[in-house]
Scaffold this active site. Structure first.
Site, short mmCIF file in Angstrom:
data_model
loop_
_atom_site.label_atom_id
_atom_site.label_comp_id
_atom_site.label_asym_id
_atom_site.label_seq_id
_atom_site.Cartn_x
_atom_site.Cartn_y
_atom_site.Cartn_z
CB CYS A 198 10.70 -42.82 -15.50
SG CYS A 198 10.95 -42.44 -13.77
CG ASP A 199 10.37 -40.79 -18.80
OD1 ASP A 199 9.52 -41.68 -18.66
OD2 ASP A 199 10.25 -39.65 -18.30
CB CYS A 231 12.52 -39.83 -13.89
SG CYS A 231 12.76 -41.51 -13.27
#
Ligand code: NAP
Length: 329
Positions: free
Chosen positions: A137-138, A134
């Site tokens: 997200c990261d 993701c």
């Protein structure tokens, strides 16, 4: 056979636990059959920095434990097991864990989706240590670093472009030389001078350790069989997601990819009393916070359905009933 529950929630991710919290606080005494893989996709992430309220960030598994504990505090019950079968053709609705039957007046399906993985042992070891599924997200963890993105679809292009906000360079590795991605997404990636492409190739090994994280990948040319190493500190696997809906496909409306379809503006499925929330429905946003939001909606929808359905037990659920429709579910 046990008593008829007001609500059984299937799935233990942000959607399922939020539904459990709301249902428990509404005195619906929910049973959450959370699955052996409870916590869902957040169990393979490390720091979560985009969940509102955790100002200093939180580890994915710790956040899921917090969600669970919060629902438990209001009386939600949990069963750490996998549902093996459901029967939504009659009421009470039936949910089975092996030979054990759970009957319920309403069911919330929150089984999520699973990011497709490459299937490499080294990939699994380094999940949350540089291997991610993701970008939203990261990506921020890869400031000034070299990153490899695997995939040739819209997700891979979108993630690669997103990662260039932070990373110094991104290499897209795709197993063919034709792309499934839409032309506009592909063009955007091609126009980005921080992105390079390696086609007709797969990542067949991820290098690194738990301590130092990812240090590189091995790339295998699928035509020549040659391999080479590419130094990188991050690997984003963007080869698609699969909704966890095998149990429901013969009973609930779904799209071609298997995602459950709910009525617009609602979490109601085609079966009265059955609601669906989180990534099992959503292939667009896929965020913990959006999943939690729809889990809340499902609990409120179930609560309203149950209130409107009082006194109607025993009716076969073969078609939507007028009173349920009138209640907007
Ligand atoms: P996808 O379209 O199914 O593409 C998956 C890609 O991963 C394909 O290029 C596939 O290669 C590759 N792949 C699959 N398994 C692999 C493996 N084991 N090893 C290496 N490569 C593998 O999935 P997606 O990109 O996640 O997109 C899903 C849907 O969401 C699509 O409809 C897409 O248009 C949509 N989407 C839209 C947007 C947007 O418009 N902003 C953004 C993201 C996604 P092959 O091509 O060789 O099969």
């Amino acid at each position: 056979m046990n008593d008829v529950r007001e609500v059984v929630i299937i799935g233990g991710g942000p959607a399922g636990y939020t539904a459990a919290l709301y249902a428990a606080r509404a005195n619906l005494h929910p049973l959450v059959i959370e699955g052996f893989a409870w916590g869902g996709q957040l169990m393979i992430t490390s720091d979560v920095e985009n969940y509102p309220g955790y100002a200093d960030g939180v580890l994915g598994p710790a956040m899921m434990a917090d969600f669970r504990r919060q629902a438990e505090r209001f009386g939600a019950e949990f069963m750490t097991d996998d549902v093996t079968r459901v029967d939504f053709s009659q009421r009470p609705l039936a949910v089975y864990v092996g030979g054990e039957e759970f009957r319920a007046r309403s069911v919330i399906v929150a089984t999520g989706a699973s990011a497709r993985q490459l299937g490499l042992p080294s990939e699994q070891v380094l999940q949350g240590r540089g291997v991610s599924y993701c970008a939203v997200c990261d990506a921020a963890f890869f400031g000034g670093k070299e990153v490899v993105v695997v995939g040739g679809g819209d997700s891979a292009m979108e993630e690669a472009v997103y990662v260039t906000k932070y990373a110094s360079g991104v290499t897209i590795v795709h197993r063919r030389d034709e792309f499934r991605a839409s032309p506009i997404m592909l063009d955007r990636a091609r126009a980005n001078d921080r992105i390079s492409f390696v086609t007709n190739a797969v990542v067949d090994e991820v290098f690194g350790s738990q301590q130092e994280g990812v240090t590189g990948v091995r790339i295998l040319d699928v035509h020549t069989g040659e391999t080479r190493e590419l130094p990188a500190q991050g690997l984003f696997v963007a080869i698609g997601h699969d909704p966890n809906t095998a149990l429901f496909l013969d009973q609930l409306d779904h799209d071609e990819a298997g995602y459950l379809v709910t009525q617009p503006g609602s979490t109601a499925t085609n079966v009265p009393g059955v609601f669906a929330a989180g990534d099992v429905v959503d292939h667009v946003y896929r965020q913990a916070v959006t999943a939690a939001g729809s889990g809340c909606m499902a609990a409120l929808d179930a609560e309203r359905y149950l209130a409107a359905d009082e006194g109607h037990e025993g009716t076969a659920l073969t078609a939507p009933r007028p009173e349920a429709e009138a209640a907007g579910v």
